[in-house]
Design an enzyme around this catalytic site. Structure first.
Site, PDB file in Angstrom:
ATOM      1  N   GLN A 150      60.442  63.959  52.791  1.00 33.65           N
ATOM      2  CA  GLN A 150      61.189  64.750  51.794  1.00 33.65           C
ATOM      3  C   GLN A 150      60.400  64.954  50.500  1.00 33.65           C
ATOM      4  OE1 GLN A 150      65.503  64.482  51.405  1.00 33.65           O
ATOM      5  NE2 GLN A 150      65.213  63.784  49.319  1.00 33.65           N
ATOM      6  N   HIS A 199      67.778  52.226  50.041  1.00 34.93           N
ATOM      7  CA  HIS A 199      67.460  51.020  49.275  1.00 34.93           C
ATOM      8  C   HIS A 199      66.016  50.590  49.555  1.00 34.93           C
ATOM      9  CE1 HIS A 199      71.930  49.804  48.665  1.00 34.93           C
ATOM     10  NE2 HIS A 199      71.854  51.054  49.058  1.00 34.93           N
ATOM     11  N   TRP A 237      70.849  59.027  44.874  1.00 30.15           N
ATOM     12  CA  TRP A 237      70.036  58.920  43.663  1.00 30.15           C
ATOM     13  C   TRP A 237      68.551  59.140  43.949  1.00 30.15           C
ATOM     14  CZ3 TRP A 237      70.427  60.025  38.984  1.00 30.15           C
ATOM     15  CH2 TRP A 237      69.609  59.477  37.984  1.00 30.15           C
ATOM     16  N   ASN A 238      68.073  58.678  45.120  1.00 29.14           N
ATOM     17  CA  ASN A 238      66.658  58.922  45.432  1.00 29.14           C
ATOM     18  C   ASN A 238      66.388  60.409  45.551  1.00 29.14           C
ATOM     19  OD1 ASN A 238      65.620  56.128  45.831  1.00 29.14           O
ATOM     20  ND2 ASN A 238      67.256  56.121  47.364  1.00 29.14           N
ATOM     21  N   SER A 239      67.271  61.104  46.235  1.00 34.02           N
ATOM     22  CA  SER A 239      67.078  62.544  46.415  1.00 34.02           C
ATOM     23  C   SER A 239      67.082  63.254  45.067  1.00 34.02           C
ATOM     24  CB  SER A 239      68.174  63.115  47.316  1.00 34.02           C
ATOM     25  OG  SER A 239      68.012  62.606  48.630  1.00 34.02           O
ATOM     26  N   GLU A 267      63.830  62.519  43.233  1.00 36.22           N
ATOM     27  CA  GLU A 267      62.699  63.196  43.877  1.00 36.22           C
ATOM     28  C   GLU A 267      62.717  64.690  43.530  1.00 36.22           C
ATOM     29  OE1 GLU A 267      63.430  62.078  47.931  1.00 36.22           O
ATOM     30  OE2 GLU A 267      63.004  59.964  47.518  1.00 36.22           O
TER      31      GLU A 267
HETATM   32  N1  UDP Z   1      64.669  61.333  53.237  1.00 31.73           N
HETATM   33  C1  UDP Z   1      63.497  61.614  53.899  1.00 31.73           C
HETATM   34  N2  UDP Z   1      63.514  62.545  54.888  1.00 31.73           N
HETATM   35  C2  UDP Z   1      64.628  63.208  55.249  1.00 31.73           C
HETATM   36  C3  UDP Z   1      65.840  62.922  54.565  1.00 31.73           C
HETATM   37  C4  UDP Z   1      65.816  61.982  53.556  1.00 31.73           C
HETATM   38  O1  UDP Z   1      62.440  61.052  53.584  1.00 31.73           O
HETATM   39  O2  UDP Z   1      64.549  64.023  56.165  1.00 31.73           O
HETATM   40  C5  UDP Z   1      64.634  60.279  52.208  1.00 31.73           C
HETATM   41  C6  UDP Z   1      64.739  60.823  50.820  1.00 31.73           C
HETATM   42  O3  UDP Z   1      63.448  61.232  50.370  1.00 31.73           O
HETATM   43  C7  UDP Z   1      65.304  59.655  50.045  1.00 31.73           C
HETATM   44  C8  UDP Z   1      66.127  58.894  51.086  1.00 31.73           C
HETATM   45  O4  UDP Z   1      65.752  59.408  52.354  1.00 31.73           O
HETATM   46  O5  UDP Z   1      64.263  58.841  49.554  1.00 31.73           O
HETATM   47  C9  UDP Z   1      67.618  59.099  50.937  1.00 31.73           C
HETATM   48  O6  UDP Z   1      68.066  58.352  49.854  1.00 31.73           O
HETATM   49  P1  UDP Z   1      69.230  58.888  48.926  1.00 31.73           P
HETATM   50  O7  UDP Z   1      69.409  57.868  47.829  1.00 31.73           O
HETATM   51  O8  UDP Z   1      68.969  60.262  48.466  1.00 31.73           O
HETATM   52  O9  UDP Z   1      70.505  58.951  49.856  1.00 31.73           O
HETATM   53  P2  UDP Z   1      71.175  57.931  50.930  1.00 31.73           P
HETATM   54  O10 UDP Z   1      70.430  58.111  52.187  1.00 31.73           O
HETATM   55  O11 UDP Z   1      71.043  56.542  50.367  1.00 31.73           O
HETATM   56  O12 UDP Z   1      72.579  58.415  51.030  1.00 31.73           O
END
Ligand code: UDP
Length: 478
Positions: free
Chosen positions: A355, A20, A373-375, A378
């Site tokens: 990431q 978030h 959703w962020n993944s 991206e």
């Molecule tokens: N992420 C990161 N490095 C990592 C793993 C995840 O920067 O080693 C970031 C990824 O780029 C994304 C966020 O963590 O922006 C994860 O958000 P996502 O909505 O994909 O999943 P959630 O963690 O909310 O389940």
């Protein structure tokens, strides 16, 4: 009569999870870039703030962004959540629901204080922007005569599903249907969906004893809050018109503005400490499209059996891989850490990486993801095909978009115990990285969506125009 206010000032509020915080902070920076005179105050809980800025010396926990690239236009002011340390994972099934009760009560009071304090300092807020688990933010803003906008950080499809569920369609999603995950649910304006792919908080958390029942209630409150806005609620969505045209049209009651994918503009603060840059050097030495990148986001836990199967599958696939095994996941495996590390032959493990940089690296050929959703965004923005391993929340819907709508990936099947087996890892990776026609098609589609998304977020693109319209709306008060 419209009165021009001197400067647009956005108070961006977010729940203290990384998934978030990241899109909220990215939006904050986009708003600042869109309007050179705009101000942003970014606010999450005190505990998350302390993790984002461990070295910030201010006694009150507040601080201005250390790199100062926004000339002091971006300020960080945390709010209390009624706890000392934030939400701490617990075996007690009531712990999360108790945390949410505290978060809502203390958060609403704290944010009201921030809005008042900023006004008293001559820096009045002109728009409150809040992410999806803070339904009270709209009420706090309304009480002070400040317009607000929800920033929906999941797909428009999921927003549309929640909207219709809480507007007379709950009867189609009842317990007896849930026994058959393939039971088809039809909601206005949306493609028919298997009930098992709907957001898990709708299907699993309606029971008050569920550990996430408070999320079901929070989403319900959020949908009700939007109905109270007059004349219409503004909902910014982290998606773009081209990615989800049908779902965006499926909620006509509000002003739904797709402004995404909202991506980082340079380094960004988060609540996880990143590994050193060795993994980027490791990637530099790999051929184009050869590496499998694996991450299940910031929250998912992983049992030992699952990690064993995953690593075995990756080793057998014969491709180099970069696997994120978060520190807390490793810690939970206790004495197994050295043994797990010793098993990595063709791959490397990191606790946390950048990431977006990894996905943008030419060596990365596929992303094994939990479909947060962020993944997903991206990966789409980087043109990387996906192997989808969704588990909860919106992740199954997100996987449907990846596989069915955009055709940029495959969905891995788990066994009856929910474990992704090694052979399935290998099969799926091959299906998007191998020599087959299907793999070539996934890569072609990934390239197509990458271009489409770049256009939408670039100058004059659909998302950029929506963002500019929103920024302009914050210049005037009615
Ligand atoms: N992420 C990161 N490095 C990592 C793993 C995840 O920067 O080693 C970031 C990824 O780029 C994304 C966020 O963590 O922006 C994860 O958000 P996502 O909505 O994909 O999943 P959630 O963690 O909310 O389940």
């Amino acid at each position: 009569m419209e009165e021009m206010s001197p400067r647009p000032h956005f108070l961006v509020l977010t729940f203290p999870f990384q998934g978030h915080i990241a899109p909220a902070l990215r939006l904050a920076r986009r708003l600042l870039a869109a309007a050179p005179d705009a101000l942003v105050t970014f606010s999450t809980t005190e505990a998350a703030h302390a993790r984002m800025f461990p070295a910030t010396p201010e006694a009150d926990g507040a601080g201005v962004l250390p790199d100062g690239d926004e000339d002091g236009r971006l300020e960080f002011l945390p709010f209390p959540d009624g706890t000392e340390a934030g939400y701490v994972r617990s075996a007690d099934p009531g712990a999360f629901n108790a945390y949410m009760a505290s978060f809502h009560a203390a958060g609403a009071r704290g944010v009201a204080g921030i809005v008042d304090a900023l006004a008293a300092r001559g820096r009045p807020v002109t728009r409150v922007v809040y992410t999806l688990l803070l339904p009270w933010a709209a009420g706090v803003a309304r009480d002070r005569g400040v317009p607000s906008a929800l920033y929906w950080i999941q797909p428009a499809a999921v927003f549309a599903i929640y909207h219709h569920y809480f507007h007379g369609h709950a009867a189609g999603v009842v317990a007896e249907h849930r026994r058959d995950p393939s039971f088809v649910v039809e909601l206005p304006g949306l493609a028919p969906q298997a009930i098992g792919d709907l957001p898990s908080f709708l299907t699993d958390s309606t029971d008050p004893s569920d550990i996430f029942h408070s999320i079901f209630n929070t989403i319900r409150d959020l949908i009700e809050t939007l109905d109270k806005e007059s004349p219409r609620a503004t909902v910014l969505v982290n998606t773009c018109q081209e990615l989800e045209p049908g779902s965006l049209a499926a909620v006509g009651a509000h002003d739904v503005l797709p402004v995404g994918p909202v991506l980082p503009s340079g380094d960004e603060s988060g609540i996880f400490k990143q590994d050193g840059a060795e993994y980027m050097e490791w990637l530099d030495a790999k051929p184009a499209n050869s590496v499998v990148y694996v991450s299940f986001g910031s929250l998912a836990s992983m049992a030992r059996e699952q990690l064993d199967e995953l690593l075995l599958g990756l080793e057998v696939s014969g491709r180099p891989y970069l696997c994120v095994i978060r520190k807390d996941v490793m810690t939970a495996l206790a004495e197994a850490e050295a043994e797990v590390r010793g098993r990595l032959r063709s791959g490397v493990a990191v606790e946390w990486c950048d990431q977006v940089r990894v996905l943008s690296h030419a060596a990365v050929g596929c992303f094994v993801t939990h479909c947060g959703w962020n993944s997903v965004l991206e990966s789409v923005a980087s043109g990387v095909p996906m192997v989808c391993v969704p588990r909860m929340s919106d992740q199954r819907m997100n996987a449907q978009l990846v596989v069915r709508e955009w055709r940029v990936g495959v969905r891995a099947q788990v066994d009856s115990g929910g474990v992704l087996r090694a052979a399935e890892v290998g099969r799926c990776v091959d299906e998007v990285m191998g020599d087959s026609e299907a793999a070539a098609e996934a890569r072609r589609m990934a390239g197509k969506w990458k271009r489409m998304v770049a256009e939408a977020t670039g100058k004059g693109g659909s998302s950029e125009r929506n963002l500019m319209a929103f920024v302009d709306s914050a210049r005037s008060t009615v």
